[in-house]
Write an enzyme that holds these catalytic residues in place. Sequence first.
Site, PDB file in Angstrom:
ATOM      1  N   GLU A  71     -11.477  16.283  81.791  1.00 13.54           N
ATOM      2  CA  GLU A  71     -10.657  15.836  82.917  1.00 13.54           C
ATOM      3  C   GLU A  71     -10.095  14.457  82.592  1.00 13.54           C
ATOM      4  OE1 GLU A  71     -12.556  15.718  86.769  1.00 13.54           O
ATOM      5  OE2 GLU A  71     -10.681  15.208  87.749  1.00 13.54           O
ATOM      6  N   HIS A 112     -19.407  19.156  93.634  1.00 16.29           N
ATOM      7  CA  HIS A 112     -18.120  19.605  93.095  1.00 16.29           C
ATOM      8  C   HIS A 112     -18.137  21.095  92.763  1.00 16.29           C
ATOM      9  CE1 HIS A 112     -15.310  16.329  92.759  1.00 16.29           C
ATOM     10  NE2 HIS A 112     -16.036  15.577  91.943  1.00 16.29           N
ATOM     11  N   HIS A 123     -23.034  14.192  93.931  1.00 13.57           N
ATOM     12  CA  HIS A 123     -21.567  14.281  93.883  1.00 13.57           C
ATOM     13  C   HIS A 123     -21.128  15.360  92.888  1.00 13.57           C
ATOM     14  CE1 HIS A 123     -17.441  12.473  93.995  1.00 13.57           C
ATOM     15  NE2 HIS A 123     -17.395  12.974  92.772  1.00 13.57           N
ATOM     16  N   GLU A 124     -21.653  15.287  91.680  1.00 16.33           N
ATOM     17  CA  GLU A 124     -21.218  16.253  90.663  1.00 16.33           C
ATOM     18  C   GLU A 124     -21.669  17.663  91.042  1.00 16.33           C
ATOM     19  OE1 GLU A 124     -19.084  14.961  88.832  1.00 16.33           O
ATOM     20  OE2 GLU A 124     -19.670  12.877  89.118  1.00 16.33           O
ATOM     21  N   GLU A 134     -11.821  14.950  95.178  1.00 19.17           N
ATOM     22  CA  GLU A 134     -12.594  13.714  95.075  1.00 19.17           C
ATOM     23  C   GLU A 134     -12.895  13.080  96.437  1.00 19.17           C
ATOM     24  OE1 GLU A 134     -14.188  13.240  92.639  1.00 19.17           O
ATOM     25  OE2 GLU A 134     -13.103  14.229  90.999  1.00 19.17           O
ATOM     26  N   GLY A 192     -18.469   7.769  85.425  1.00 18.47           N
ATOM     27  CA  GLY A 192     -19.841   8.042  85.836  1.00 18.47           C
ATOM     28  C   GLY A 192     -20.414   9.356  85.327  1.00 18.47           C
ATOM     29  N   ALA A 193     -19.675  10.434  85.565  1.00 14.77           N
ATOM     30  CA  ALA A 193     -20.188  11.749  85.207  1.00 14.77           C
ATOM     31  C   ALA A 193     -19.078  12.763  85.394  1.00 14.77           C
ATOM     32  CB  ALA A 193     -21.372  12.119  86.103  1.00 14.77           C
ATOM     33  N   MET A 194     -19.366  14.003  84.981  1.00 14.98           N
ATOM     34  CA  MET A 194     -18.312  15.027  85.042  1.00 14.98           C
ATOM     35  C   MET A 194     -18.890  16.368  85.446  1.00 14.98           C
ATOM     36  SD  MET A 194     -15.122  15.718  84.692  1.00 14.98           S
ATOM     37  CE  MET A 194     -14.589  17.381  85.083  1.00 14.98           C
ATOM     38  N   ASN A 241     -18.276  19.539  85.036  1.00  9.51           N
ATOM     39  CA  ASN A 241     -18.001  20.788  84.328  1.00  9.51           C
ATOM     40  C   ASN A 241     -18.874  21.927  84.858  1.00  9.51           C
ATOM     41  OD1 ASN A 241     -16.609  19.062  82.291  1.00  9.51           O
ATOM     42  ND2 ASN A 241     -18.714  18.438  81.901  1.00  9.51           N
TER      43      ASN A 241
END
Length: 865
Positions: free
Chosen positions: A127, A307, A303-304, A326, A267-269, A271
Site C-alpha cells: 500500500e 481492517h 486497527h489492523e 482509515e 506503523g503496520a499493514m 494485508n
Amino acid sequence: MIDAHAAFASPHVTRREEYAPPDWMVPEIALDFALDAGATRVKARLDVRRNGAHDAPLRLDGAGQQPLSVSVDGVAVNDWRIEGEQLVVPLSGAAHVVETEVEIAPDRNTQLMGLYASGGNLCTQCEAEGFRRITYFPDRPDVLSRYRVTMTADKARYPVLLANGDPVGAGDLDGGLHWAEWHDPFPKPSYLFALVAGDLAVNRGTFVTRSGREVQLGIWVREQDLPKTAHALDALKTSMAWDERVYGREYDLDVFNIVAVDDFNFGAMENKGLNIFNSRYILADPDTATDYDFDAIAAVVAHEYFHNWSGNRVTCRDWFQLSLKEGFTVYRDQGFSADQGSAAVKRIEDVRGLRAAQFPEDAGPLAHPVRPESYIEISNFYTATIYNKGAELIRMMATILGPLKFRAATDLYFDRFDGTAATCEDYVACMEEAGDVDLSQFRLWYTQAGTPRVSATLEHHAGSGRATLRLAQHVPATPGQPSKSPMVLPLKLRLFGAETGAPLTDEQLILLDETSESVTFETVAERPILSINRGFSAPVVVESDRTAADLAFLARHDDDPFARYEAMQQLMLDTLVAATIEGQADHRAVIDAVADTLANEGLDRAFVAEAVLLPSESFIGDQLSVVDPDAIFAAREALRRDLGRSLAGQWRTAYDLAGDAPYTYSPQAKGLRRLRSVALGYIAASGAEDAATLAFRQFERADNMTDRQAALTTLANGDDAEREAALDIFYNRYADNGLVLDKWFQTQALSARDDTPQAVALLAEHPDFTLANPNRARSLIGAFSVNQRAFHAAGGAGYRFLADQLIALDKLNPQTAAKLLPPLGRWKRFDATRAGLMRAVLERIVAVPGISKDVLEQASKSLEG
Ligand code: B3K
Ligand code: ZN
C-alpha cells in the site's frame, strides 16, 4: 527564460473527477517467486477479462523493473511496449491469460516499498502503490483478484515462508531449497498482497469465532524477541472478540499471522491474513516498553485486525476514498481502546493528538479535505486529516444516528458492499438509509478542508428566567477553497448553575447547520454556565465568553469528564496566551484548579494526570497570530515553576501514591505511574533541590520502562550531574535494543535544554544513528522538528539541519523523507525572519536535482502557502 522550477517536468496530478473504471479486470492471479535477496525472479500469471465495450490494450503498472518475458495464452509475444513505466500489451479477445517474468533486487530496495530485505528476512509493503515494484499489474484498488502464491527459497536462510490466505502445500527441493504455496480465497486489491520469507520464531494462539471456526494465530518475530509477543497476541484475541461483539464482524480465514520487522515506513499493514508490523507495535515487555507503548500496540493490533472488514472485505474504489477505510478503522480502534480502560482518558488522548497533528495540518499549506480532490503522490495523503479527522466524521455520524441506528448502518454497509471496492459516498448513503436521516449538508465534511470555529455566547435574564445561547460558525479559507458553506456541527451541551453547581438542563445535542443560530432555555433560575462540545462531539474550535471563574467552575463541577478536562485546558491556555503576549499573567486560577483536581479523590488518577498537564508549546503557538517560541517557552516554564512551588506538597503526595509496589499492567497501575511522571516533572520544574536525586533514584530503581523513561526525560531536561550518568547507563543497558535506543535519541531531541539544537546535530553523527531505518530517523529528526523552541531557535540552524537530513533521506526513502517536511510548511505562522529562513530551505529542497515527487509535492505546496 528558465526558472529553477521549470527545469523539472511537472509531475503528474491524479484527480478524483477523472476516475474511470478499469479497462481490464483480473479475477485470478498466480505468482511464483524464486526468492533471493540479491535477485528474486517473479513470474505472474494473470487471467484478464475485458471490462466493458472498448478496444483498449491491457496496461499493467510497473516500477523499477523490466519485463524479461511476456506471453499471451501460453505463447511468447513481443508486440508489447513500455509507456512511461507501464507495460502495454495489445489483446484482441475478451479474456486472456497474460504471463510476465521480472527480476527484482530486494536487498537494494531502500524505499521499503515492494519486496525488500529487513534484518536478513524478506518482506513486502504494497500500500498504496508498491505491488507494481514486484510485478506488472493494474495496481489500483478497484481491481480485485484471487491470489495463489508459490515461493521457493533457500531453506536454511528462509525457513519460514508466509503469504496471504491459507497455506495449501509445502515441501523440500534439491540444493537446499524448499517451497510453500498459499491461497487466498477472498478477492483483494494488489495493495493487500504480502509475503514474508525469513528465519522467524512464532508465538501461536487460537481463537474460536462465534460461529465455531478455529483460527490459528501466529506472531512471528526473531527467536530472541518471542518473550515480547504475549501482549500483542492478547490484544489480537481481544480485538477479534470485540469486533464480533460490537460490530458483528467475524474472522474469515483459518489462519491469521502477524510478522514484526524493524524497517518499516509506518506503523503496520493490514494485508489479508498476513499483517506486517513495525516491530515497535508488537514487541513489549515491562523492561523495554512504556505504558504508552503497550497501549499503542493494542491499538495498532486492533486497527489492523479491524481492517479485515473495514478495508479488506470492503475496500476502496480509488485512493481518494482512503478515509473510507482509515477514518472508519481509526474510529473502530478508538472504540476498542476506550473499552479497555478509561473511555474519558482515551478521548482526551485522541483529542490531544488531533489538536497536535490535524488542526495544524488543516490550518496550513498542506490542508486537504477528508476526501481529497487531487494528489501528486498518494503516500503524502496518509495524513492526520484522512485518519483522525476522518474518524471524527464517523464519530459525528454515530452521534447523530445514536448507537442502535449506527450499528444498523454499519451492518448495512458491510452487507451491501462485501467483496467490492466502495466509496465514502456509499458509506454515507448507508448511514442515511439505516439512520433515516438526511446527511446532504453533512457531506460538506468530506469536501471542505479547515477546522470550523464556533463562537458561543450565553446571555441570561434573571427576571424572565430565560437564557439565550448564540452560536455562530465560520470555516476558515484553505488552499484552493477561499469561501466555505456552513457545516453540520453536532454540539453536545448542558448548563450548570453558577451558585448551586447543579445541572440546569439535561445534556442536549444541537445540530448547528446555519452560519448563526440562537437556542433559548426557559426557567433558568440562577446564572447558567455553559458546558459545550461535551465529549468533543464536533472537531471544532470553540470560542466562548466564559471567564476564568466559569472555566474553573466547570473544571470542578462538570459531570462530563472530557468537558471538565477541556475547561481546565482552556483556563491554562488563556493564562498562557496572556502570559506570552504580556510577559506575565495571574496564575492563581490555574493553581487553584490544579490543586482541587489533585485533591479530588473521586477522580481516576489517569484522568488527573491528563488534567493537570499544561497545553503543549505548539498548541499555545496555534492560538497566537505570530508564534514566538521563546516567549511561549518562558511563559509555560514560569507557570510550571509556579505550579511546582505552590503545590509542592501535593506533588509529593501524588508522587508517593504509586508507592514501591512491583509493576503490574492494569488501568489503575498505569494511572498511578502516569501521575507519578507528571508529578516528577512539576517537582523538577519547581527547582526543588532534591529533584535530580529523586529522578535518578527513580531511574535506578524502576522495574519498568515507564518509570525509567520518565525519570530520564526529567533528567535530560536539566543540567545536573545525574543527567549524563543516566543517559550513559540507559544507552549501555539497551545498546542492542533498537527500539529502546530510539527512545534514547528521542528523549534528547525533545529536551527543553538550550543546547538541544547542537546536541541533536551531534547525535546525527552518532554511530547508532542511521537514516536507513525509519524509526531511528523519526526518533531524532522527527522528534526534534516538533520541539518548538529548539527547532525554531533563532538563526535557522534547525531548519537547515532538517533540510540536510531530509535531502539525504530522500535518496534512500522518499516516502519517509516527505513525512518529515510539514514542520517547515508552518512558516506563515512565524515572524518574518524565521519565515524567510524556513522558505529559504524549502526553496533549496525544491531545487535539488532528482528530488522525489513525494518531497517535491510537500515542499512546493508548502511554499505556495
Ligand atoms: N493501511 C496502512 C497504511 C499504509 C500507508 C502507505 N503509505 C496501515 C494502516 O493504516 O492500517
Ligand atoms: Zn489503517
